[in-house]
Design a protein around this motif. Structure first.
Motif, short mmCIF file in Angstrom:
data_model
loop_
_atom_site.label_atom_id
_atom_site.label_comp_id
_atom_site.label_asym_id
_atom_site.label_seq_id
_atom_site.Cartn_x
_atom_site.Cartn_y
_atom_site.Cartn_z
N GLU A 1 -1.20 -1.75 -7.30
CA GLU A 1 -0.49 -1.16 -6.61
C GLU A 1 1.11 -2.12 -5.99
O GLU A 1 0.06 -2.53 -4.95
CB GLU A 1 -1.30 -0.22 -5.22
N VAL B 1 -5.64 0.66 1.09
CA VAL B 1 -5.89 -0.24 0.00
C VAL B 1 -5.44 0.28 -0.76
O VAL B 1 -3.91 0.43 -1.31
CB VAL B 1 -7.65 0.63 -0.61
N VAL B 2 -5.01 -1.73 -1.47
CA VAL B 2 -4.45 -2.03 -2.43
C VAL B 2 -4.80 -1.58 -3.57
O VAL B 2 -6.19 -2.15 -4.28
CB VAL B 2 -3.54 -3.53 -2.82
N GLU B 3 -4.34 -0.63 -4.22
CA GLU B 3 -5.51 0.13 -5.74
C GLU B 3 -4.52 0.00 -6.98
O GLU B 3 -3.88 -1.30 -7.22
CB GLU B 3 -5.58 1.03 -5.65
N ASP C 1 1.19 -1.11 0.01
CA ASP C 1 -0.32 -0.08 0.05
C ASP C 1 0.88 1.22 0.10
O ASP C 1 0.66 1.79 1.22
CB ASP C 1 -0.86 0.40 1.20
N ASN D 1 -3.21 4.56 2.25
CA ASN D 1 -4.33 4.97 2.90
C ASN D 1 -5.25 4.07 2.69
O ASN D 1 -6.33 3.52 2.83
CB ASN D 1 -5.28 5.35 1.28
N ASN E 1 0.87 4.50 -1.06
CA ASN E 1 0.06 5.90 -0.58
C ASN E 1 -0.20 6.07 0.63
O ASN E 1 -1.00 6.53 1.19
CB ASN E 1 -0.65 6.27 -1.46
CA LIG Z 1 -2.57 2.63 -1.82
#
Ligand SMILES: [Ca+2]
Ligand SMILES: [Ca+2]
Ligand SMILES: [Ca+2]
Ligand SMILES: [Ca+2]
Ligand SMILES: [Zn+2]
Length: 591
Positions: A228, A187-189, A181, A185, A183
């Motif tokens: 991500e 969540v793995v985006e 993750d 936040n 960034n």
């Molecule tokens: Ca993320």
């Protein structure tokens, strides 16, 4: 008399005041244990809720462990039994388990809801009181506590697996490049890069949050870089070896197939400790006559077989399954009753194939939550057929996210400096508590309806009863004895498949008495006609008629009569002993 009308008015007002006066509480009664069914619980909290229930209802609810997960977490077992109505093994048991796939969490919440509902309504609702008195419940709220915990702790919401290390990319390192993750936040985006005029994706005209691939001969402004993350071990690949990455629901003994036929099955059946612990537990509890294994998603009430080559179940078994499954469809709108291999996909070594074929237990697996539940009315379904509708299937989740979840479900695209790819954007992803699980505000209904189906299945587990019993003196000490045997429930005491595979001990019908000799025994059609015309339906041709083995047990919804000729005197005790249908006895006098 002039006050009479005031008196009548006063009487009328008093009649409107509820008994007990104005201060009487008119709300629903409070629950003994206050739990929440509108939020998600990690493994520790799930277990803590179960312990709360055990502490509040100590006579009925016991918490224990059937073994340890790979990472050393307890695999919790919650037993609900009324000791006043018999020991556990003397009653048919419903076993409910969930969450073998780590990310399929809501089955755990249903397990807590089920124990909570049974206990809060014991003594309050007659049906529940009766069910708890007659049956035992074995509940395993998560058979994959490591996977569940990882789902909550990690930003990646996609992990089905348990945590036995597996080298996914054959580089002799185990689980060395997990999702990141970047960034932070939670969540793995997705990652995308802006490359004006040189990409193969563009912003969707339908909704700016969507990317769409460009057509043939066109160019777009974006390329997608995948999930991500970054390349932790420098092998040129991103996130290629996460925890485990096998499938816990392919590691059971029945129809197990090696990895080259079905990936994720591990090297041999019950290699993973969670499957082994469960197989040992089930094998030690032959009173289990019903299984529910909760998964997600898609709105299905699944039964086996998992693979076509296993062949369809015998027709008597199918009839029992069909009746249960069709009633399931009624209490679970949006769920379809289907066979795994023909309606979903092929599974080898799956749990409910093991419990049906290997242990002779009627087994269902509900795929919890169907996206159709977002838009329930016939009018809205009609609207969805129009591709320009804001709730057309492709756009419906965005609509739901905006209008009912207030943006909770999705992440927006945001710029990020990637250590390996430079300037990128991260975002455009659904969070982990979406898609496969219901929105929180719909969780309680999901718990209740699925529980209702499972309690119905529990109620329809076999239950043997001895009906009418008569002894007629024929001559001297010879008697003709009629015994009625009934199983009013949908499920047979022994599945046809179990009788074929010899996986369930036959039921035993025994006679005990002083100087007792059994001359003959036979199944008869009808007692009354038999007396005048003893056309025997079928002689029981077994060596020891004091202890008759019933290989096929007693089918569901049947009543049969057995006629004995016996020699003896005094008390005659008849016992029907079934592993899954209970044990019952009755005594009459030979006189
Ligand atoms: Ca993320
Ligand atoms: Ca590796
Ligand atoms: Ca790598
Ligand atoms: Ca791995
Ligand atoms: Zn699953």
């Amino acid at each position: 008399m002039k006050y009479a009308k005031y008196l009548i008015l006063l009487v009328a007002i008093l009649a409107l005041i509820p008994q007990g006066g104005l201060t009487q509480k008119t709300s629903d009664p409070q629950f003994k244990v206050k739990l929440d069914f509108d939020r998600w619980h990690d493994t520790d909290e799930l277990y803590a809720d179960m312990r709360k229930l055990a502490a509040a209802f100590p006579k009925f609810v016991k918490v224990s462990s059937i073994g340890k997960s790979y990472e050393g977490r307890d695999i919790m077992l919650v037993t609900v039994n009324n000791p006043d109505t018999g020991s556990e093994l003397s009653k048919a048991a419903m076993c409910i388990e969930a969450n073998v796939h780590g990310n399929e969490i809501q089955g755990g919440e249903i397990c807590v809801y089920t124990v909570w509902f049974l206990m809060e309504n014991y003594g309050r609702l007659d049906q529940i009181t009766k069910l708890v008195n007659e049956r035992v419940f074995y509940i395993i709220p998560t058979i994959n506590p490591d996977g569940r915990q990882y789902f909550f702790m990690s930003p990646s919401g996609s992990a089905r697996t348990g945590h036995v290390p597996v080298d996914d990319d054959s580089d002799y390192q185990f689980d060395e490049d997990k999702p990141d993750d970047l960034n932070g936040n939670g969540v793995v985006e997705q990652m995308r890069k802006y490359v004006p005029g040189k990409g193969n994706y563009r912003i969707s005209r339908t909704d700016p949050r969507m990317l769409e691939p460009v057509g043939f001969g066109e160019t777009g402004d974006y390329i997608l870089l995948g999930r991500e993350g970054w390349d932790n071990d420098g092998d040129g690949r991103v996130d290629e070896d996460d925890f485990g990455q096998y499938d816990g629901n392919r590691n059971y003994p029945t129809d197990w197939q090696p990895n080259y036929i079905q990936s994720g099955s591990m090297d041999y059946p019950t290699q993973i400790p969670e499957a082994r612990a469960e197989v040992e537990f089930l094998s030690a509890h032959p009173n289990i006559a019903g299984i529910q294994s909760y998964h997600n998603n898609g709105g299905m009430i699944l039964r086996g077989p998992g693979a076509e080559a296993m062949g369809e179940y015998p027709s008597a078994d199918v009839r029992a399954y069909d009746e249960l499954g069709r009633n399931g469809e009624r209490v679970l709108p949006f769920y379809n009753y289907i066979v795994i291999w023909s309606g979903l996909y092929t599974v080898h070594g799956g749990f409910i194939d093991f419990t049906n074929d290997g242990l002779g237990i009627i087994s269902f697996s509900n795929e919890l939550w169907a996206e159709g539940q977002y838009f329930t009315s016939p009018e809205l379904k009609e609207q969805q057929k129009d591709p320009n509708s804001p709730i057309a299937p492709q756009k419906s989740r965005y609509y739901f996210n905006d209008k009912l979840e207030f943006g909770e479900e999705m992440t927006e695209w945001k710029a990020f400096k990637h250590p390996q790819f430079g300037d990128v954007e991260i975002g455009g992803s659904w969070k982990k508590f979406t898609s496969r699980v219901p929105p929180r505000f719909m969780l309680e209904e999901l718990c209740h309806r699925n529980m209702a189906f499972t309690l119905y299945q529990a109620d329809e587990m076999p239950m043997v009863k001895l009906g009418d019993m008569t002894a007629e003196k024929l001559s001297g000490d010879v008697y003709r004895v009629f015994v009625d045997i009934t199983n009013p429930k949908v499920a047979p005491t022994i599945l046809e498949k179990a009788a074929q595979n010899n996986t369930v001990r036959p039921d035993l019908l025994t006679l005990e008495g002083k100087d007792l000799e059994v001359i003959s025994a036979s199944w008869i059609g009808n007692k009354e006609t038999y007396k005048t015309n003893p056309n025997v339906t079928s002689f029981i041709d077994q060596k020891n008629l004091k202890r008759i083995l019933l290989r096929n047990g007693t089918p569901g919804r049947t009543s049969r009569t057995i006629a004995y000729f016996v020699k003896g005197s005094g008390d005659l005790k008849v016992t029907y002993d079934s592993l899954k249908g209970g044990t019952v006895s009755k005594t009459i006098k030979l006189q």
